[in-house]
Write an enzyme that holds these catalytic residues in place. Structure first.
Site, short mmCIF file in Angstrom:
data_model
loop_
_atom_site.label_atom_id
_atom_site.label_comp_id
_atom_site.label_asym_id
_atom_site.label_seq_id
_atom_site.Cartn_x
_atom_site.Cartn_y
_atom_site.Cartn_z
N LYS A 10 0.67 -1.31 -0.11
CA LYS A 10 0.12 0.05 -0.05
C LYS A 10 0.91 1.16 0.04
O LYS A 10 0.73 2.15 -0.74
CB LYS A 10 -1.02 -0.04 1.13
CG LYS A 10 -1.96 -0.99 1.23
CD LYS A 10 -2.71 -1.19 2.43
CE LYS A 10 -3.81 -2.44 2.16
NZ LYS A 10 -4.77 -2.83 3.18
N GLN A 60 -4.49 -1.71 9.53
CA GLN A 60 -4.63 -2.93 8.94
C GLN A 60 -5.06 -4.01 9.83
O GLN A 60 -4.71 -4.33 10.94
CB GLN A 60 -2.95 -3.33 8.61
CG GLN A 60 -2.73 -4.58 7.81
CD GLN A 60 -3.38 -4.46 6.50
OE1 GLN A 60 -3.38 -3.55 5.81
NE2 GLN A 60 -3.90 -5.52 5.98
N ASP A 107 -10.90 2.73 4.02
CA ASP A 107 -11.61 1.34 3.85
C ASP A 107 -12.85 1.12 3.73
O ASP A 107 -13.26 0.04 3.36
CB ASP A 107 -10.88 0.49 4.97
CG ASP A 107 -9.70 -0.32 4.85
OD1 ASP A 107 -9.19 -0.29 3.48
OD2 ASP A 107 -8.70 -0.47 5.70
#
Ligand code: NAD
Length: 281
Positions: free
Chosen positions: A53, A97, A120
């Site tokens: 990422k 994460q 997200d």
């Protein structure tokens, strides 16, 4: 129809090039999108995802800040970090994460991230907006699935779509997005009876179960589009999806491989959300 491989690497490169252009336009007015990435613990897969990422951020010109916390981080410490990132004027997007170490409360963390920085798209506020047809952010993996289908030239409107898996991260939001594209969606899961019969009727199948060979060649009709979201590691260490690529690809279908399908799209869509986060509302 001949077998067609749906190339996630190529399509994700197109999306990232568009994001880079947008980031360039923002730079002209002195704005640099900034993503804060939080990683707790030493999970090797999570470390790779985070590194990928950050590499993607660099490639498109998005600033990334990383917060690597030890495995034994207390909930209070993580909460404080997220609250400070919520308040930061520099940070536009926050990504924690997952999965978190067992002693930490994932649900609490998801709800703590400001919905305006929730790149997200996991916060219930953003999930609600998705289902009411007024999304702000789009969830990365599901949005990547839709882009793969559309950019490969396949229509969703009026098509029979089957989604195998009903997780909050993949199955449910993929179903919401396919419906928003006017597909007729059947959601299947581990308790579904006659999965094979249901899949055989489908024009579009999205499989996300976390189990290799959930979807086999006898379950797929010629002409179908198959998007395999699964990422599994085989005993020989190689990656495979949730569909039997080897045998399904002998049919006249269009299908994503694993790796090189949905995975790269997830990151490309995250980059898109980072730019979206800058625009606010
Ligand atoms: P999950 O375990 O949360 O959910 C799995 C779902 O599949 C459940 O709803 C379950 O009912 C269903 N299921 C399980 N076995 C089944 C079966 N035999 N038949 C029908 N339904 C069945 O998993 P998840 O988080 O949705 O992830 C699914 C897969 O996608 C995993 O392999 C994961 O690694 C992968 N994934 C990939 C990306 C990406 O970027 N490519 C992103 C997220 C998840």
């Amino acid at each position: 129809m001949e077998f067609t491989k749906i190339d996630g690497l190529k399509i994700s490169a197109e999306v990232k090039a568009e994001v880079k252009e947008e980031v360039g336009r923002l730079a002209e007015i002195g704005v640099v999108p900034c993503l804060a990435v939080v990683l707790v613990g030493d999970d090797p897969a999570s470390k790779i995802y985070v590194a990928n990422k950050q590499k993607a951020c660099e490639a498109v010109g998005i600033k990334s800040l990383s917060y690597i916390l030890p495995e034994d981080t207390e909930q209070d410490e993580l909460d404080e970090l997220i609250e400070s990132l919520n308040e930061s004027g520099e940070v536009n997007g926050i990504l924690v994460q997952l999965p978190l170490p067992k002693h930490l409360d994932e649900d609490r963390v998801i709800k703590l991230i400001s919905p305006k920085k929730d790149v997200d798209c996991f916060h219930p506020y953003n999930v609600g907006r998705l289902w009411t047809g007024d999304p702000f952010f789009l969830p990365c993996t599901p949005a990547g699935v839709i882009e793969l289908i559309k950019r490969s030239g396949f229509e969703i409107e009026g098509k029979d779509c089957v989604v195998i898996g009903r997780s909050n991260i993949v199955g449910k939001p993929v179903s919401a997005l396919l419906q928003a594209e006017n597909g007729t969606v059947t959601m299947c899961h581990s308790k579904t009876k006659n999965l094979g019969e249901i899949c055989k009727r489908a024009d579009i199948i999205v499989v996300a179960t976390g189990h290799p060979n959930t979807l086999t060649a006898d379950m797929v009709k010629n002409g179908a589009v198959v998007i395999d979201v699964g990422i599994n590691r085989k005993p020989d260490g190689k990656l495979c999806g949730d569909a039997d690529y080897e045998n399904i690809s002998k049919k006249g279908v269009a299908m994503t491989p694993v790796p090189g399908g949905v995975g790269p799209m997830t990151i490309a869509m995250l980059m898109k959300n980072c730019v979206k986060a800058v625009s606010g509302e």
